[in-house]
Design a protein around this motif. Structure first.
Motif, PDB file in Angstrom:
ATOM      1  N   ARG A  37     -76.741   5.019  -0.264  1.00 16.16           N
ATOM      2  CA  ARG A  37     -76.311   4.326  -1.474  1.00 16.16           C
ATOM      3  C   ARG A  37     -76.171   2.824  -1.298  1.00 16.16           C
ATOM      4  NH1 ARG A  37     -71.642   7.243  -3.091  1.00 16.16           N
ATOM      5  NH2 ARG A  37     -72.211   8.793  -1.602  1.00 16.16           N
ATOM      6  N   TRP A  38     -76.222   2.314  -0.077  1.00 13.22           N
ATOM      7  CA  TRP A  38     -76.038   0.892   0.171  1.00 13.22           C
ATOM      8  C   TRP A  38     -77.381   0.211   0.366  1.00 13.22           C
ATOM      9  CZ3 TRP A  38     -71.392  -1.327  -0.302  1.00 13.22           C
ATOM     10  CH2 TRP A  38     -70.290  -0.501  -0.255  1.00 13.22           C
ATOM     11  N   VAL A  39     -77.608  -0.881  -0.347  1.00  7.65           N
ATOM     12  CA  VAL A  39     -78.846  -1.643  -0.255  1.00  7.65           C
ATOM     13  C   VAL A  39     -78.498  -3.124  -0.342  1.00  7.65           C
ATOM     14  CG1 VAL A  39     -81.085  -2.074  -1.316  1.00  7.65           C
ATOM     15  CG2 VAL A  39     -80.111   0.203  -1.426  1.00  7.65           C
ATOM     16  N   ALA A  40     -79.082  -3.941   0.529  1.00  9.90           N
ATOM     17  CA  ALA A  40     -78.902  -5.396   0.446  1.00  9.90           C
ATOM     18  C   ALA A  40     -80.039  -5.970  -0.399  1.00  9.90           C
ATOM     19  CB  ALA A  40     -78.908  -6.007   1.839  1.00  9.90           C
ATOM     20  N   LEU A  41     -79.686  -6.641  -1.481  1.00  9.20           N
ATOM     21  CA  LEU A  41     -80.670  -7.254  -2.380  1.00  9.20           C
ATOM     22  C   LEU A  41     -80.523  -8.767  -2.354  1.00  9.20           C
ATOM     23  CD1 LEU A  41     -80.256  -4.897  -5.444  1.00  9.20           C
ATOM     24  CD2 LEU A  41     -82.179  -4.943  -3.868  1.00  9.20           C
ATOM     25  N   GLN A  42     -81.637  -9.453  -2.457  1.00 11.10           N
ATOM     26  CA  GLN A  42     -81.630 -10.915  -2.533  1.00 11.10           C
ATOM     27  C   GLN A  42     -81.885 -11.335  -3.977  1.00 11.10           C
ATOM     28  OE1 GLN A  42     -80.910 -12.963   0.024  1.00 11.10           O
ATOM     29  NE2 GLN A  42     -80.515 -11.103   1.182  1.00 11.10           N
ATOM     30  N   ALA A  43     -81.068 -12.252  -4.463  1.00 12.32           N
ATOM     31  CA  ALA A  43     -81.230 -12.768  -5.820  1.00 12.32           C
ATOM     32  C   ALA A  43     -80.905 -14.261  -5.819  1.00 12.32           C
ATOM     33  CB  ALA A  43     -80.301 -12.035  -6.784  1.00 12.32           C
ATOM     34  N   PRO A  44     -81.549 -15.021  -6.685  1.00 12.91           N
ATOM     35  CA  PRO A  44     -81.258 -16.454  -6.751  1.00 12.91           C
ATOM     36  C   PRO A  44     -79.853 -16.698  -7.302  1.00 12.91           C
ATOM     37  CG  PRO A  44     -82.807 -15.813  -8.467  1.00 12.91           C
ATOM     38  CD  PRO A  44     -82.599 -14.611  -7.607  1.00 12.91           C
ATOM     39  N   GLY A  45     -79.144 -17.642  -6.726  1.00 14.16           N
ATOM     40  CA  GLY A  45     -77.803 -17.975  -7.190  1.00 14.16           C
ATOM     41  C   GLY A  45     -77.831 -18.809  -8.453  1.00 14.16           C
ATOM     42  N   GLY A  46     -76.778 -18.740  -9.226  1.00 13.92           N
ATOM     43  CA  GLY A  46     -76.655 -19.557 -10.419  1.00 13.92           C
ATOM     44  C   GLY A  46     -77.495 -19.113 -11.595  1.00 13.92           C
ATOM     45  N   GLN A  47     -78.031 -17.898 -11.558  1.00 10.53           N
ATOM     46  CA  GLN A  47     -78.843 -17.395 -12.653  1.00 10.53           C
ATOM     47  C   GLN A  47     -78.314 -16.049 -13.109  1.00 10.53           C
ATOM     48  OE1 GLN A  47     -83.068 -17.253 -12.067  1.00 10.53           O
ATOM     49  NE2 GLN A  47     -83.065 -19.026 -10.733  1.00 10.53           N
ATOM     50  N   ARG A  48     -78.660 -15.680 -14.317  1.00  5.64           N
ATOM     51  CA  ARG A  48     -78.363 -14.338 -14.807  1.00  5.64           C
ATOM     52  C   ARG A  48     -79.404 -13.401 -14.226  1.00  5.64           C
ATOM     53  NH1 ARG A  48     -76.601 -12.213 -20.532  1.00  5.64           N
ATOM     54  NH2 ARG A  48     -75.187 -13.908 -20.150  1.00  5.64           N
ATOM     55  N   ILE A  49     -78.969 -12.302 -13.650  1.00  3.22           N
ATOM     56  CA  ILE A  49     -79.892 -11.336 -13.065  1.00  3.22           C
ATOM     57  C   ILE A  49     -79.645  -9.953 -13.659  1.00  3.22           C
ATOM     58  CG2 ILE A  49     -80.110 -12.576 -10.883  1.00  3.22           C
ATOM     59  CD1 ILE A  49     -78.277 -10.350  -9.698  1.00  3.22           C
ATOM     60  N   HIS A  50     -80.627  -9.093 -13.542  1.00  3.87           N
ATOM     61  CA  HIS A  50     -80.508  -7.701 -13.949  1.00  3.87           C
ATOM     62  C   HIS A  50     -80.758  -6.843 -12.725  1.00  3.87           C
ATOM     63  CE1 HIS A  50     -80.519  -8.608 -18.243  1.00  3.87           C
ATOM     64  NE2 HIS A  50     -81.411  -9.539 -17.959  1.00  3.87           N
ATOM     65  N   ILE A  51     -79.965  -5.796 -12.560  1.00  6.76           N
ATOM     66  CA  ILE A  51     -80.171  -4.835 -11.486  1.00  6.76           C
ATOM     67  C   ILE A  51     -80.673  -3.544 -12.122  1.00  6.76           C
ATOM     68  CG2 ILE A  51     -79.093  -3.487  -9.659  1.00  6.76           C
ATOM     69  CD1 ILE A  51     -77.122  -5.794  -9.280  1.00  6.76           C
ATOM     70  N   VAL A  52     -81.836  -3.093 -11.679  1.00 10.64           N
ATOM     71  CA  VAL A  52     -82.478  -1.892 -12.210  1.00 10.64           C
ATOM     72  C   VAL A  52     -82.497  -0.858 -11.095  1.00 10.64           C
ATOM     73  CG1 VAL A  52     -84.552  -0.959 -13.260  1.00 10.64           C
ATOM     74  CG2 VAL A  52     -83.921  -3.331 -13.674  1.00 10.64           C
ATOM     75  N   THR A  53     -82.022   0.375 -11.400  1.00  9.39           N
ATOM     76  CA  THR A  53     -81.862   1.386 -10.365  1.00  9.39           C
ATOM     77  C   THR A  53     -82.433   2.721 -10.790  1.00  9.39           C
ATOM     78  OG1 THR A  53     -79.777   0.332  -9.754  1.00  9.39           O
ATOM     79  CG2 THR A  53     -80.167   2.508  -8.880  1.00  9.39           C
ATOM     80  N   ASN A  54     -83.116   3.373  -9.870  1.00 11.21           N
ATOM     81  CA  ASN A  54     -83.548   4.750 -10.029  1.00 11.21           C
ATOM     82  C   ASN A  54     -82.817   5.543  -8.943  1.00 11.21           C
ATOM     83  OD1 ASN A  54     -84.861   7.103 -10.581  1.00 11.21           O
ATOM     84  ND2 ASN A  54     -86.762   6.538  -9.595  1.00 11.21           N
ATOM     85  N   ILE A  55     -81.975   6.464  -9.345  1.00 13.36           N
ATOM     86  CA  ILE A  55     -81.123   7.209  -8.405  1.00 13.36           C
ATOM     87  C   ILE A  55     -81.709   8.587  -8.155  1.00 13.36           C
ATOM     88  CG2 ILE A  55     -78.818   8.109  -7.995  1.00 13.36           C
ATOM     89  CD1 ILE A  55     -77.817   5.986 -10.012  1.00 13.36           C
ATOM     90  N   ASN A  56     -81.849   8.961  -6.877  1.00 14.60           N
ATOM     91  CA  ASN A  56     -82.261  10.312  -6.495  1.00 14.60           C
ATOM     92  C   ASN A  56     -81.021  11.059  -6.031  1.00 14.60           C
ATOM     93  OD1 ASN A  56     -85.233  10.107  -6.692  1.00 14.60           O
ATOM     94  ND2 ASN A  56     -84.880   8.458  -5.230  1.00 14.60           N
ATOM     95  N   CYS A  57     -80.684  12.126  -6.736  1.00 10.27           N
ATOM     96  CA  CYS A  57     -79.479  12.888  -6.435  1.00 10.27           C
ATOM     97  C   CYS A  57     -79.812  14.186  -5.686  1.00 10.27           C
ATOM     98  CB  CYS A  57     -78.744  13.255  -7.727  1.00 10.27           C
ATOM     99  SG  CYS A  57     -78.191  11.804  -8.656  1.00 10.27           S
ATOM    100  N   ALA A  58     -78.849  14.666  -4.928  1.00  9.13           N
ATOM    101  CA  ALA A  58     -78.963  15.964  -4.254  1.00  9.13           C
ATOM    102  C   ALA A  58     -77.795  16.824  -4.700  1.00  9.13           C
ATOM    103  CB  ALA A  58     -78.947  15.772  -2.739  1.00  9.13           C
ATOM    104  N   TYR A  59     -78.009  18.133  -4.742  1.00 12.90           N
ATOM    105  CA  TYR A  59     -76.961  19.065  -5.196  1.00 12.90           C
ATOM    106  C   TYR A  59     -76.802  20.210  -4.225  1.00 12.90           C
ATOM    107  CZ  TYR A  59     -77.308  16.527  -9.518  1.00 12.90           C
ATOM    108  OH  TYR A  59     -77.290  15.539 -10.464  1.00 12.90           O
TER     109      TYR A  59
END
Length: 59
Positions: A37-59
């Motif tokens: 579940r942990w991921v390091a992402l790089q994004a430019p500072g001082g801007q509005r960003i969107h985080i888009v996620t596709n989650i794979n679940c296990a049961y």
């Protein structure tokens, strides 16, 4: 800047847990199918960003 989103098990519903994620920041970088579940992402500072996620679940 570096963002460390933590994707919660509650996104998988009752009895499920996060097995892997595919995640991206726009603008920024993306990670294809990272186990866990942990991921390091790089994004430019001082801007509005969107985080888009596709989650794979296990049961």
């Amino acid at each position: 800047m570096t963002i460390y989103p933590n994707i919660a098990d509650t996104n998988c519903g009752w009895g499920g847990w996060v097995w892997a994620v595919q995640i991206a920041t726009v603008p920024g970088n993306s990670k294809n199918r990272t186990e866990g579940r942990w991921v390091a992402l790089q994004a430019p500072g001082g801007q509005r960003i969107h985080i888009v996620t596709n989650i794979n679940c296990a049961y």
